[in-house]
Structure formats: C-alpha cells, structure tokens
Design a protein around this motif. Structure first.
Motif, PDB file in Angstrom:
ATOM      1  N   LEU A  65       0.827  -1.206   0.000  1.00 20.18           N
ATOM      2  CA  LEU A  65       0.000   0.000   0.000  1.00 20.18           C
ATOM      3  C   LEU A  65       0.861   1.255   0.000  1.00 20.18           C
ATOM      4  CD1 LEU A  65      -2.746   1.401   0.177  1.00 20.18           C
ATOM      5  CD2 LEU A  65      -2.635   1.120   2.666  1.00 20.18           C
ATOM      6  N   LYS A  68       2.189   2.084  -3.378  1.00 19.58           N
ATOM      7  CA  LYS A  68       1.165   2.648  -4.265  1.00 19.58           C
ATOM      8  C   LYS A  68       0.967   4.142  -3.994  1.00 19.58           C
ATOM      9  CE  LYS A  68      -2.396  -0.535  -5.993  1.00 19.58           C
ATOM     10  NZ  LYS A  68      -1.536  -1.156  -6.944  1.00 19.58           N
ATOM     11  N   CYS A 246      -4.927  -2.532   5.354  1.00 22.36           N
ATOM     12  CA  CYS A 246      -4.049  -2.215   4.220  1.00 22.36           C
ATOM     13  C   CYS A 246      -4.540  -2.911   2.952  1.00 22.36           C
ATOM     14  CB  CYS A 246      -2.612  -2.635   4.522  1.00 22.36           C
ATOM     15  SG  CYS A 246      -1.810  -1.661   5.810  1.00 22.36           S
ATOM     16  N   GLU A 250      -5.746  -0.901  -0.334  1.00 21.20           N
ATOM     17  CA  GLU A 250      -5.145  -1.103  -1.652  1.00 21.20           C
ATOM     18  C   GLU A 250      -6.226  -1.424  -2.684  1.00 21.20           C
ATOM     19  OE1 GLU A 250      -2.468  -3.836  -4.483  1.00 21.20           O
ATOM     20  OE2 GLU A 250      -3.380  -4.672  -2.670  1.00 21.20           O
TER      21      GLU A 250
END
Length: 393
Positions: A65, A68, A246, A250
């Motif tokens: 995550l 990202k 998480c 995501e």
C-alpha cells in the motif's frame, strides 16, 4: 503407540509454491515471520536485506500500500500507519523535542488542533495557531525555536486555501520543516513535494481508501534521515497498520482516480445548485465567489475536489431538521466514502472547540460539510434542496 511427529496439525504448513502468481494481492495477517538462522536476521536488520520479522515493524500488505501511495505522491519510503492521527503523531513525536516550537494553521482537522493546543504543550513543545491563508500571519508567528509548520492546503471544514507557495518559501529561508496534510486535496489535485513540502500526511481512511471500511494513515518525508526517524518512532510507539485494513485500502485505490473524478464533477454541480437556493451560502474553491478562488486555481488547476461546505441560518433546531430530512444521505463525521456523506462540524470534527472558537473560524450551527460521492448528481441536488427547505421551514 508412538505418534508420527509429522502428523500433528500444530506445526505450520508451508505455503504452496508454483510458477503462477495470484492476480489479487494476498492478505498476510501473520504477526511474526520465521528466518532461516540468526545470520538471516542480521542481514534484515543490519544490512537492509528484504524480509520481515515482526508485524509491528513492517508487513507485506503495508509495504504494498505504501508503495502505491508513494507513486501517487511522487515520494519514496512512505510509511502506512494505523490512522491519519497516527501519521501526525509520528511527525510530532519523531521530529520534535521539548523546547521546540510548532506553528499550525488555525483551520485544521479538529483532533490536529487538539494535539497542537493541548498535547504538545504538555510535552514541552510550544505551539501557535495562525491563518495559513495569510503568509504574513505565519511569518509573524515564527520564533527562533520554530521547527515545523503544519498546514492543510484546503482547510477542514471551511475550505479556505492556504498560501502554500509563500509559506514554503518562508520555510526554506528559515530552515523550518513544512508538513502538509493532503487528505482533502489528495495527489490527484496536488503533490505537495513539488511545491516545497518536506513531509506529506494522509488520512488514508478517507478518499484514498474510499469505502469507510479501513482506518489508516500515511506519512512520507523528502529527506531520508527524516524517513528513518519517522519509521523508528512509528515502531516504538506501536502506530502499526492492520494488514487487513491495508489490503482493503489497496483494493480501494484501484478505483481512486475514477471515484475522485466523478465525485469532483458532482461537487461542482452540487455547489452551483445550492448557491442558487435562497438563504444558502456556499463555499467551494472552484467557484469564482470563493475568497481564495484565484489561489486555488493557481495551485490546483481545475482539481477543486469533492468537498462542499454550505451554511444556512438558524440554530440547532434548524440543523436537526435538515439532517432528518436528508435521511438517504449518511450523516457521519467522516469524508471520502464512495457515497455522499453529510457532516455537522459543530458536533463532530470541531466539537471540542468552544462556540466562540468555532465562530472565529466561521463555523456555526448552520454550517454543514458535504463529502460528495458518485451518485447521480440530479438525485443529490433534489435531496439537499428538500433538506434545506425543511430546515428553513
């Protein structure tokens, strides 16, 4: 009869391996990770070898995550934590000490204001609140011991726009760290590191995750040394993010850009509709009547976000009537859900402030903040108009 030790179900079963890879990110809730031997642990802890040891320190879902969000923000080494306030705590506890001074924008998320007003002074860290829309007010608050300035680009809940460029210039000149809470604006609208920020904070709970089912925060630092201090502080204070949250966040990020664009389009249309109703004052950075519209356009281009604030006349009875008449719209002290939510700052985000302090910020009993979602905008306009009419009646 002796039992075969290999037959017990207590021992862990190795994960099946194959040439294929799962398309969806696996959820890894393990608290601990085994290593081949003590030398392997040394390589992880001392040499930076890839690997995990204990989930309070790091785990795969948080790293996926964080990577990202790093890409969205143009950052490196960001850390995912248990909440947005955990991210703010990591900054304050990890980078400041007794005797330091912090300046906060006078319009921040309510708990951020409380941390500045009550918690940091208790630890010997002095604080001052100043108007981030006016860089000269920030400059006047700077002391020799000032170490950090915390602002939101678009404030919660009155949507005022900070003078980011001039404040960043002041921080460079005075060697002061600039921390920007980018929760409202998100990297879809602006990447604060490109405008001089040293630290970027998010409540991932909000627009990034987007479905009101994960509580998370994120913090990134431009300087690698600061990143390490934040990481160590987060581990020591136990600001750990849940692997499941998480994983959910995501998943939410896959549709972030689509959700943001649709919600932003809806927000502009809803702001225009509400502004046409008698007895309603609207604040939306994309409108030319917003006090800092020109600054918002210079900073954000056309990305004015999904947040709309409006104000009606009346006291608590009018506020109650409006919320009750807007029954299909979630009344909740949050923002960023895929559906539209309605918030009443006087009883939610800023309830800890006195009525006088709220009034000084422009928050009354008739102030409402709307986190606009992705519903058909015609439905939203009709629902809000009906609710406002009920309050006015």
């Amino acid at each position: 009869m002796r039992r075969d030790p290999k037959s017990t179900t207590v021992r862990r079963t190795p994960w099946p391996e194959g040439a294929e890879r799962a398309l969806g990110t696996p959820l890894q809730p393990s608290v601990v990770y085994t290593a081949a031997d003590p030398d392997a642990l040394d390589r992880i802890y001392d040499d930076g070898a890839p690997g995990f040891t204990y989930a309070r320190e790091a785990h795969p879902n948080a790293e996926v995550l964080a990577a990202k969000i790093d890409r969205l923000e143009g950052a490196e080494g960001g850390i995912v934590l248990g909440s947005g306030m955990a991210a703010a705590t990591a900054v304050m506890m990890g980078l400041l000490k007794a005797g330091d001074h912090v300046i906060g924008a006078d319009q921040l998320y309510g708990r951020s204001l409380r941390m500045l007003a009550e918690d940091l002074p208790r630890l010997g860290i002095a604080t001052t609140l100043a108007d981030a829309c006016d860089a000269s007010a920030i400059e006047a608050a700077i002391r020799s011991e000032t170490r950090l300035i915390l602002i939101e680009i678009v404030s919660n809940p009155t949507l005022r726009v900070a003078d980011l460029e001039r404040i960043a210039a002041l921080c460079r000149e005075r060697d002061i760290l600039l921390a920007v809470d980018n929760t409202f604006t998100t990297p879809r609208a602006i990447r604060p590191f490109e405008h001089g920020a040293d630290l970027v904070i998010h409540s991932v709970t909000k627009l990034l995750a987007g479905h009101s089912d994960a509580t998370l925060g994120y913090v990134a630092a431009r300087d690698p040394e600061l990143r390490e201090r934040l990481r160590v502080t987060a581990i020591t204070l136990g600001l750990t993010a849940s692997p499941f949250d998480c994983w959910l966040a995501e998943r939410g990020l896959f549709t972030f850009e689509l959700r943001y664009d649709r919600a932003e389009e809806n927000a502009a249309a809803l702001a225009a509709h509400l502004a046409g109703l008698e007895g309603v004052q609207v604040l939306y950075p994309g409108r030319s009547d917003h006090p800092q519209h020109d600054r918002a356009a210079a900073l954000l281009g056309t990305r004015f976000g999904n947040m709309v604030t409006f104000q009606i006349e009346g006291e608590r009875d009018a506020a109650n009537a409006l919320v009750r008449a807007a029954g299909q719209i979630g009344f909740a002290p949050t923002l960023g859900d895929v559906s539209t939510t309605l918030s009443h700052p006087a009883t939610s985000s800023h309830r800890a402030l006195t009525p006088e302090a709220r009034a000084a910020l422009g928050i009354t009993e008739g102030t409402f903040r709307v986190s606009v979602g992705v519903e058909p905008v015609e439905t939203l306009c009709a629902e809000f108009e009906a609710a406002i009419r009920a309050a006015q009646a």
